[in-house]
Design a protein around this motif. Structure first.
Motif, PDB file in Angstrom:
ATOM      1  N   LEU A   1       1.111  -1.398  -0.306  1.00 31.65           N
ATOM      2  CA  LEU A   1      -0.093   0.347  -0.284  1.00 31.65           C
ATOM      3  C   LEU A   1       0.686   1.407  -0.327  1.00 31.65           C
ATOM      4  CD1 LEU A   1      -2.550  -0.331   2.511  1.00 31.65           C
ATOM      5  CD2 LEU A   1      -2.858  -1.472   0.238  1.00 31.65           C
TER       6      LEU A   1
ATOM      7  N   LEU B   1       0.832   5.170   1.621  1.00 37.21           N
ATOM      8  CA  LEU B   1       0.278   6.090   2.535  1.00 37.21           C
ATOM      9  C   LEU B   1       0.983   7.412   1.668  1.00 37.21           C
ATOM     10  CD1 LEU B   1       0.614   2.674   3.780  1.00 37.21           C
ATOM     11  CD2 LEU B   1      -1.375   3.566   4.745  1.00 37.21           C
TER      12      LEU B   1
ATOM     13  N   ASP C   1      -1.271   7.547   9.034  1.00 32.06           N
ATOM     14  CA  ASP C   1      -2.330   6.383   7.876  1.00 32.06           C
ATOM     15  C   ASP C   1      -1.214   5.610   7.781  1.00 32.06           C
ATOM     16  OD1 ASP C   1      -3.194   8.509   7.180  1.00 32.06           O
ATOM     17  OD2 ASP C   1      -2.755   9.093   5.577  1.00 32.06           O
TER      18      ASP C   1
ATOM     19  N   ALA D   1      -3.094   2.099   9.361  1.00 33.33           N
ATOM     20  CA  ALA D   1      -3.090   1.774   8.883  1.00 33.33           C
ATOM     21  C   ALA D   1      -2.765   0.068   9.175  1.00 33.33           C
ATOM     22  CB  ALA D   1      -2.465   1.106   7.518  1.00 33.33           C
TER      23      ALA D   1
ATOM     24  N   TYR E   1       4.840   7.577  -3.340  1.00 31.98           N
ATOM     25  CA  TYR E   1       4.218   7.744  -1.769  1.00 31.98           C
ATOM     26  C   TYR E   1       5.356   8.044  -0.819  1.00 31.98           C
ATOM     27  CZ  TYR E   1      -0.093   7.542  -5.043  1.00 31.98           C
ATOM     28  OH  TYR E   1      -0.676   6.803  -5.425  1.00 31.98           O
TER      29      TYR E   1
ATOM     30  N   TYR F   1       5.392   3.600   2.501  1.00 33.63           N
ATOM     31  CA  TYR F   1       4.278   2.313   1.846  1.00 33.63           C
ATOM     32  C   TYR F   1       4.409   1.053   3.383  1.00 33.63           C
ATOM     33  CZ  TYR F   1       5.749   4.255  -2.634  1.00 33.63           C
ATOM     34  OH  TYR F   1       6.034   4.631  -3.569  1.00 33.63           O
TER      35      TYR F   1
ATOM     36  N   MET G   1      -9.296   0.461   3.535  1.00 42.66           N
ATOM     37  CA  MET G   1      -8.608   1.227   3.992  1.00 42.66           C
ATOM     38  C   MET G   1      -8.358   2.434   2.314  1.00 42.66           C
ATOM     39  SD  MET G   1      -5.963   0.625   5.720  1.00 42.66           S
ATOM     40  CE  MET G   1      -7.799   0.303   6.584  1.00 42.66           C
TER      41      MET G   1
ATOM     42  N   ALA H   1      -5.093   4.360   2.970  1.00 49.15           N
ATOM     43  CA  ALA H   1      -4.545   4.058   1.821  1.00 49.15           C
ATOM     44  C   ALA H   1      -4.726   5.246   0.816  1.00 49.15           C
ATOM     45  CB  ALA H   1      -4.325   2.443   1.396  1.00 49.15           C
ATOM     46  N   GLN H   2      -3.839   5.782  -0.398  1.00 47.38           N
ATOM     47  CA  GLN H   2      -4.229   6.026  -1.437  1.00 47.38           C
ATOM     48  C   GLN H   2      -3.966   5.114  -2.887  1.00 47.38           C
ATOM     49  OE1 GLN H   2      -4.902   8.986  -1.182  1.00 47.38           O
ATOM     50  NE2 GLN H   2      -4.918   8.557   0.413  1.00 47.38           N
TER      51      GLN H   2
ATOM     52  N   GLY I   1      -2.882   0.592  -4.478  1.00 44.99           N
ATOM     53  CA  GLY I   1      -1.917  -0.233  -3.292  1.00 44.99           C
ATOM     54  C   GLY I   1      -1.944  -1.755  -4.509  1.00 44.99           C
TER      55      GLY I   1
END
Length: 534
Positions: free
Chosen positions: A288, A290, A295, A299, A339, A342, A366, A372-373, A375
């Protein structure tokens, strides 16, 4: 780019695993893992003794003579030693990161516990210092000589002694390579309870002597819990046979615990009895992206709630770690964007449909909650290995830099990235980072969130006394204020022994020294390391 609503519709169980969150991960995304033992350099490595000016050879230790070599050769045989052959001695005198180097002229390679016992009895009588060595994959200089100590390598003690398929208890020589044991157990439906990036080179005896943590600790706990018994040769040659295969034994002191994490300072582990878990029938790996460490923590909290009993790993790294990895590995991007953070999540269970459903629900949360942005989820074993290769590749990537200051620390999870940010700001303020010609290139942070374990690495263009002075003891003081540990899993060796007081009280250190003197009164076992000399 796919919209989030589209992504959620695409997350569904299939016969081979989950469809990717954003896009299908290509099969050959990354380079395979390289075993750390392959990284010994031919460049000159400064002698450890020269790096620590106050370190002086103990004049009470005998220097090895031809007569000693003749006697020891009679114990191990012609093929059981290396003597005065510099090229052959180099891998035993030098650590794999090329940071520490000793000057031993003699390596002994016994094949049996009886041979180890005979060696130790002779060396104790003669007061010849000994350094036990497994796969030599340590990071704090604990497995190589400082001066001319004799290296006792467990390489040839590599036999599996037995396995109980009912209880899952494995008995083995200490010199067995971790990955070899894991592969052997795989055929019987079991796995080793620990996993390390150096598993292709490290020995199970060395793992136990350093109390290695690794990637499976979140699921299976530490070696203090999974090791059931040990066979240990004491400094005077006495064999302590404590190869218990009992999970319950409440009679007397649990002596094996003394040797787990003792780094070869009070005895040499020659045999191991260890509890191994069943190999999971269903494994999933997700990566993922993030936006913040907050975050990452969210998670993790959700993973404990939603994945609970099937959660087997929760690893994190920052963008600086990924940049360092990509600098030294021909790796394709796994996501469309980069990101700041991770998270790699692994689940292990016995029923795929059940595990897939739980992971699916977790990933949906998520994404829906924007924790999460982005994944990806591996769909087969090759893709799982590709994702793990990123996490396992950081150490080797950093090893290709000109210099690396490595720290393995533990603290409350909420403080982990505060530490990285603080040391980064401290180095910039100190004038050693942030400019084109600054000695420090970057501060890289990754680790085991579930264990509160941060691997903090400071990559530099060169070793610099100003950099060292800014890091130590500043970092250790920072950790101590959080009631953390200056060594979470790498041990103390010669790199951290003098700083033990930041994690242990004077009373505790004195008791450790008392135990050391009781078991090794002549001080021949792995001298100059582990405990403070001051």
């Amino acid at each position: 780019m796919l919209r989030r609503s589209t992504i959620l519709n695409k997350i569904r169980p299939t016969a081979i695993g989950f469809v990717n969150v954003r896009h299908v991960l290509s099969r050959n995304t990354l380079l395979p893992r390289v075993h750390s033992a392959c990284l010994y350099s031919t460049k000159a490595v400064p002698c450890t003794a020269d790096k620590f000016p106050g370190l002086v050879r103990n004049s009470g230790f005998k220097k090895v003579t031809e007569q000693d070599v003749t006697y020891l050769k009679a114990i191990v045989g012609e093929n059981g030693l290396i003597y005065n052959r510099e090229d052959d001695l180099t891998p035993f005198n030098t650590d794999w990161m090329n940071k520490f180097r000793g000057k031993s002229s003699l390596v002994l390679k016994p094949k049996t516990t009886e041979q180890v016992s005979a060696i130790m009895k002779y060396c104790n009588d003669q007061k010849i210092a000994i350094v036990p060595q497994g796969g030599n994959t340590g990071l704090v200089g604990g497995s190589v000589p400082v001066f001319d100590e004799v290296v006792l390598s467990l390489q040839r003690m590599n036999s599996i002694r037995g396995f109980d398929e009912v209880s899952g208890i494995l008995t083995t020589d200490a010199g067995c390579i971790l990955e070899v044991l894991d592969n052997w157990l795989n055929e019987k439906g079991y796995i080793m309870p620990l996993d390390l990036g150096a598993k292709g080179s490290c020995h199970i005896g060395g793992n136990i002597a350093t109390n290695a943590g690794g990637l499976r600790l979140l699921r299976y706990g530490s070696l203090h819990g999974t090791v059931l018994g040990l066979e240990v040769v004491l400094p005077d040659g006495t064999v302590l046979d404590n190869m218990s295969t009992l999970r319950k034994d409440n009679t007397g002191y649990d002596l094996k615990q003394l040797f787990i994490g003792s780094e070869g300072t009070i005895g040499i582990i020659t045999g191991v009895s260890i509890l191994t878990p069943h190999r999971p029938k269903a494994v999933n790996v997700a990566l993922l992206g993030l936006s913040s460490f907050e975050d990452v923590q969210k998670a993790f909290i959700h993973s404990r709630k939603e994945l609970s009993e099937i959660l087997s790993a929760f690893e994190f790294w920052d963008i600086h770690s990924l940049a360092m990895y990509k600098k030294h590995a021909k790796a394709k991007d796994t996501m469309e964007k980069e990101y700041p953070f991770y998270v790699l999540i692994e689940t292990s269970g016995s029923r795929k449909e059940h595990d897939d459903e739980k992971l699916n629900h977790y990933l949906e949360k998520m994404m829906e909650n924007e924790i999460a942005q982005d994944g990806v989820v591996a769909q087969d074993e090759t893709q799982m290995q590709s994702l793990w290769a990123i996490r396992e590749g950081f150490t080797e990537a950093l090893g290709k830099e000109a210099a690396v200051y490595k720290y393995d620390i533990s603290m409350p999870v909420s403080k982990i990235y505060d530490c990285a940010q603080d040391i980064r700001a401290h180095l910039i303020k100190g004038g050693v980072m942030g400019q084109e010609d600054s000695p420090v290139i970057d501060v890289v942070a990754y680790g085991h969130v579930g264990d509160g374990n941060l691997h903090l690495n400071i990559a530099a263009r060169r070793r610099d006394s100003k950099v060292s002075a800014l890091i130590e003891p500043y970092l250790f003081e920072w950790v101590a204020k959080q009631n953390g540990s200056i060594s979470a899993e790498h041990g103390l060796g010669i790199a951290k022994n003098e700083f033990l007081g930041y994690s242990k009280s004077p009373t505790m250190i004195q008791m450790m020294k008392t135990l050391k003197h009781l078991l090794d009164p002549k001080g021949i076992m792995n001298p100059y390391k582990y405990l403070p000399t001051q």
